[in-house]
Design a protein around this motif. Structure first.
Motif, PDB file in Angstrom:
ATOM      1  N   GLN A 130       0.580  -1.019  -0.079  1.00  0.00           N
ATOM      2  CA  GLN A 130       0.061   0.092   0.011  1.00  0.00           C
ATOM      3  C   GLN A 130       0.798   1.212  -0.031  1.00  0.00           C
ATOM      4  O   GLN A 130       0.599   2.201  -0.771  1.00  0.00           O
ATOM      5  CB  GLN A 130      -0.808  -0.044   1.306  1.00  0.00           C
ATOM      6  N   LEU A 131       2.008   1.253   1.007  1.00  0.00           N
ATOM      7  CA  LEU A 131       2.854   2.412   0.964  1.00  0.00           C
ATOM      8  C   LEU A 131       3.583   2.743  -0.248  1.00  0.00           C
ATOM      9  O   LEU A 131       3.585   3.734  -0.801  1.00  0.00           O
ATOM     10  CB  LEU A 131       3.803   2.116   2.048  1.00  0.00           C
ATOM     11  N   PHE A 132       3.766   1.600  -1.048  1.00  0.00           N
ATOM     12  CA  PHE A 132       4.616   1.798  -2.259  1.00  0.00           C
ATOM     13  C   PHE A 132       3.658   2.230  -3.449  1.00  0.00           C
ATOM     14  O   PHE A 132       4.098   3.033  -4.266  1.00  0.00           O
ATOM     15  CB  PHE A 132       5.022   0.341  -2.883  1.00  0.00           C
ATOM     16  N   ILE A 133       2.490   1.715  -3.409  1.00  0.00           N
ATOM     17  CA  ILE A 133       1.592   2.400  -4.157  1.00  0.00           C
ATOM     18  C   ILE A 133       1.108   3.845  -4.211  1.00  0.00           C
ATOM     19  O   ILE A 133       1.383   4.549  -5.115  1.00  0.00           O
ATOM     20  CB  ILE A 133       0.126   1.577  -4.206  1.00  0.00           C
ATOM     21  N   ILE A 134       1.148   4.466  -2.856  1.00  0.00           N
ATOM     22  CA  ILE A 134       0.946   5.458  -2.731  1.00  0.00           C
ATOM     23  C   ILE A 134       2.220   6.368  -3.082  1.00  0.00           C
ATOM     24  O   ILE A 134       1.905   7.447  -3.885  1.00  0.00           O
ATOM     25  CB  ILE A 134       0.696   5.725  -1.110  1.00  0.00           C
ATOM     26  N   VAL A 149       1.392   9.134   6.164  1.00  0.00           N
ATOM     27  CA  VAL A 149       0.065   9.547   7.070  1.00  0.00           C
ATOM     28  C   VAL A 149      -0.964   8.752   6.499  1.00  0.00           C
ATOM     29  O   VAL A 149      -1.910   8.121   7.019  1.00  0.00           O
ATOM     30  CB  VAL A 149       0.160  10.822   7.346  1.00  0.00           C
ATOM     31  N   ILE A 150      -1.221   9.018   5.029  1.00  0.00           N
ATOM     32  CA  ILE A 150      -2.312   8.422   4.331  1.00  0.00           C
ATOM     33  C   ILE A 150      -2.135   7.180   4.099  1.00  0.00           C
ATOM     34  O   ILE A 150      -3.332   6.356   4.621  1.00  0.00           O
ATOM     35  CB  ILE A 150      -2.228   8.881   2.836  1.00  0.00           C
ATOM     36  N   GLY A 151      -1.012   6.390   4.031  1.00  0.00           N
ATOM     37  CA  GLY A 151      -1.165   4.886   4.125  1.00  0.00           C
ATOM     38  C   GLY A 151      -1.273   4.252   5.506  1.00  0.00           C
ATOM     39  O   GLY A 151      -2.343   3.353   5.622  1.00  0.00           O
ATOM     40  N   PHE A 152      -0.654   4.929   6.543  1.00  0.00           N
ATOM     41  CA  PHE A 152      -1.128   4.100   7.824  1.00  0.00           C
ATOM     42  C   PHE A 152      -2.396   4.393   8.433  1.00  0.00           C
ATOM     43  O   PHE A 152      -2.947   3.866   8.987  1.00  0.00           O
ATOM     44  CB  PHE A 152      -0.119   4.686   8.819  1.00  0.00           C
ATOM     45  N   ALA A 184       7.928   3.088   6.935  1.00  0.00           N
ATOM     46  CA  ALA A 184       8.091   4.215   6.388  1.00  0.00           C
ATOM     47  C   ALA A 184       9.330   4.509   5.843  1.00  0.00           C
ATOM     48  O   ALA A 184       9.844   5.383   4.792  1.00  0.00           O
ATOM     49  CB  ALA A 184       7.589   5.279   7.294  1.00  0.00           C
ATOM     50  N   ALA A 185      10.330   3.817   6.475  1.00  0.00           N
ATOM     51  CA  ALA A 185      11.854   3.872   5.858  1.00  0.00           C
ATOM     52  C   ALA A 185      12.008   3.665   4.526  1.00  0.00           C
ATOM     53  O   ALA A 185      12.791   4.071   3.681  1.00  0.00           O
ATOM     54  CB  ALA A 185      12.606   2.956   6.795  1.00  0.00           C
ATOM     55  N   THR A 186      10.963   2.762   3.841  1.00  0.00           N
ATOM     56  CA  THR A 186      11.121   2.526   2.497  1.00  0.00           C
ATOM     57  C   THR A 186      10.622   3.406   1.796  1.00  0.00           C
ATOM     58  O   THR A 186      10.994   3.350   0.302  1.00  0.00           O
ATOM     59  CB  THR A 186      10.268   1.040   2.466  1.00  0.00           C
ATOM     60  N   ILE A 187       9.880   4.291   2.250  1.00  0.00           N
ATOM     61  CA  ILE A 187       9.317   5.545   1.347  1.00  0.00           C
ATOM     62  C   ILE A 187       9.973   6.742   1.728  1.00  0.00           C
ATOM     63  O   ILE A 187       9.535   7.832   1.671  1.00  0.00           O
ATOM     64  CB  ILE A 187       7.800   5.667   1.247  1.00  0.00           C
ATOM     65  N   LEU A 188      11.312   6.557   2.088  1.00  0.00           N
ATOM     66  CA  LEU A 188      12.082   7.592   2.488  1.00  0.00           C
ATOM     67  C   LEU A 188      11.744   8.704   3.706  1.00  0.00           C
ATOM     68  O   LEU A 188      12.060   9.788   3.525  1.00  0.00           O
ATOM     69  CB  LEU A 188      12.356   8.593   1.151  1.00  0.00           C
TER      70      LEU A 188
END
Lengths: 244, 253
Positions: B99-103, B121-124, B192-196
């Motif tokens: 989900q985080l990667f899609i966003i 924030v959106i993902g979580f 969230a580390a994976t999306i910087l």
């Protein structure tokens, strides 16, 4: 005060109330008796629309709900304010104190100020003899005390009619009288009351009229002296013989 | 019979000597102390600036979503029930990382570019919303029907009965499972580390990639999460105790 015309209520294919007509005069106390499953509680719950009748009209204090047409949610909650309901299982709000239970409706529904609501709660809790317990939560009160708070909670909304649905059936025997006592006081003050109960002594002493219901119809009605000592109908006779 | 010696004596403790030489030589201890003192700051900064705010903001938004989703799921409207059901199903049926990667990495390809922190924030929030909605739905359904009836009988409408009578009681029932969700969320924010997002774990990755002390640095990061969660579980205990006061020890009766 109350006029019911052609009231009908079914649960699925089961017809619980069959075309009931009834009127209750101003200041009268009507006791509704009958075997379990006879529809007596359902009749009471139709009066404040906790059960929505399938057909019929209910008129309370000049305001009418006609269930032969569709009835709006808003008109139902306005109509409910005409009646106060006391439940078999008290149904006090467990997260509020005795005072909180009485003031909540005043504040939320009637928009009464906190001070005025508090003042009214003090008066009503005094009336039901619970001034000493007004800051206690329901779990700290006995069944009889809880039921008296429930009566005060209902009275706080200034209902035109009080409905009692087996108010003493869940109580330990020694606690029954304190609740009946409060109910008798109310009756003597001229409150219009409809009471579903198995307390025949209360019916005898307080009721202006006793209504015997079975199979969703009013089988017999009359003054308590007449119903209790000289029932006319076979089913009424059978019911009383089983009570002995 | 010869005795096999494993004792740490200077003469023959060859295995331990070797371990000592790489692990706990005075120079190494000093090096680790230096790493600890230089990296604890960034780790805690990551926690204070990102991990904790991310968890709190996402939890508040997520709870709001959850309440509305729960109400939609128990409403009489088929459409609302359907929408809520599909939302919960999608979120619960797909990995949070995906989900985080899609966003963050996916949406830019259709022109929607969102910064790392808002993406997180959106993902979580969406994630918490779906899971917590089930907790809140169950809590609302656990409140006896008689409470609704009592509220209606004093003239309340649906929303008054819900706000004043049912939700306060449901809140009490749902504190323990919601606390678990929140603690889970705090730990999940490491994704969230994976999306910087420069939160605790990303800081740890950066530090470790420079000094190659992976075991030591990641353990420090783990400790930071543990301390946060430990404090949260103490708060949870206090909140539960406070809420129990009006209900007695036996719970809602």
């Amino acid at each position: 005060m109350i006029t019911i015309e052609g009231l009908q209520k079914s649960f699925g294919s089961l017809e619980v109330i069959k075309n009931v007509d009834l009127e209750i005069g101003q200041g009268k106390v009507v006791v509704i008796i009958g075997p379990s499953g006879s529809g007596k509680s359902t009749l009471l719950r139709c009066l404040n629309v906790l059960e929505t009748p399938n057909a019929g009209k209910i008129l309370i204090d000049g305001k009418q709900l006609d269930f032969n047409k569709s009835v709006s949610k808003k008109s139902i909650s306005t109509f409910r304010r005409l009646t106060g309901m006391v439940f078999q299982s008290y149904n006090l709000f467990p997260h509020l104190t005795a005072t909180g239970n009485v003031t909540e409706g005043l504040k939320t529904v009637k928009g009464v100020s906190k001070e005025d609501a508090q003042h009214k709660a003090d008066q009503l809790l005094d009336k039901v003899g619970l001034t000493a317990h007004k800051d206690k939560y329901p779990y700290q009160l006995s069944g009889g005390q809880q039921q008296r708070v429930a009566i005060a909670r209902a009275l706080a909304m200034d209902p035109k009619v009080m409905l009692f649905d087996e108010p003493t059936s869940a109580l330990d025997p020694e606690l029954v009288n304190e609740v009946l006592h409060v109910m008798k006081d109310l009756a003597h003050e001229g409150m219009t009351m409809a009471v579903v109960t198995h307390e025949m002594k209360f019916a005898r002493e307080v009721a202006d009229e006793v209504i015997f219901i079975d199979g969703g119809v009013i089988v017999e009605r009359g003054a308590p002296s007449q119903i209790f000592t000289n029932p006319q109908h076979e089913r009424t006779k059978k019911f009383f013989s089983l009570l002995q | 019979m010869k005795t096999v010696r494993y004792k740490r004596s200077p003469k023959n403790g060859s295995v331990m000597m070797y371990l000592n030489s790489i692990a706990l030589s005075p120079e190494r201890i000093q090096r680790l102390q230096e790493i600890a003192s230089t990296s604890i700051g960034p780790l805690i900064e990551g926690a204070i600036k990102f991990t904790i705010p991310l968890a709190i903001i996402a939890f508040i938004i997520g709870l709001t979503i959850a309440i509305f989703t729960a109400l939609a799921r128990i409403s009489s409207s088929k459409v609302l029930r359907g929408i809520a059901r599909v939302y919960v199903s999608i979120i619960r049926g797909t990995p949070l990382l995906v989900q985080l990667f899609i966003i963050f990495y996916g949406l830019p390809t259709i022109g929607i570019v969102i910064d790392p922190f808002p993406s997180a924030v959106i993902g979580f929030s969406l994630n918490v919303g779906a899971y917590a909605s089930e907790i809140i739905r169950a809590a609302i359904l656990s409140i006896p029907k008689g409470q609704w009836e009592a509220a209606y009988s004093i003239g309340m409408n649906y929303s008054q009965a819900l706000r004043k009578i049912v939700l306060p009681q449901a809140a009490r029932v749902s504190v323990p499972p919601l606390s678990n969700s929140f603690i889970g969320l705090v730990k999940d924010t490491s994704l969230a580390a994976t999306i910087l997002v420069a939160e605790t774990f990303r800081r740890a990755q950066e530090i470790a990639s420079m000094n190659y002390e992976f075991l030591f640095v990641y353990t420090m990061a783990a400790l930071v999460y543990w301390v946060i969660c430990f404090i949260l579980s103490i708060i949870q205990g206090r909140v539960e105790k406070r809420l129990d006061r009006s209900v007695g020890k036996g719970g809602i009766s």
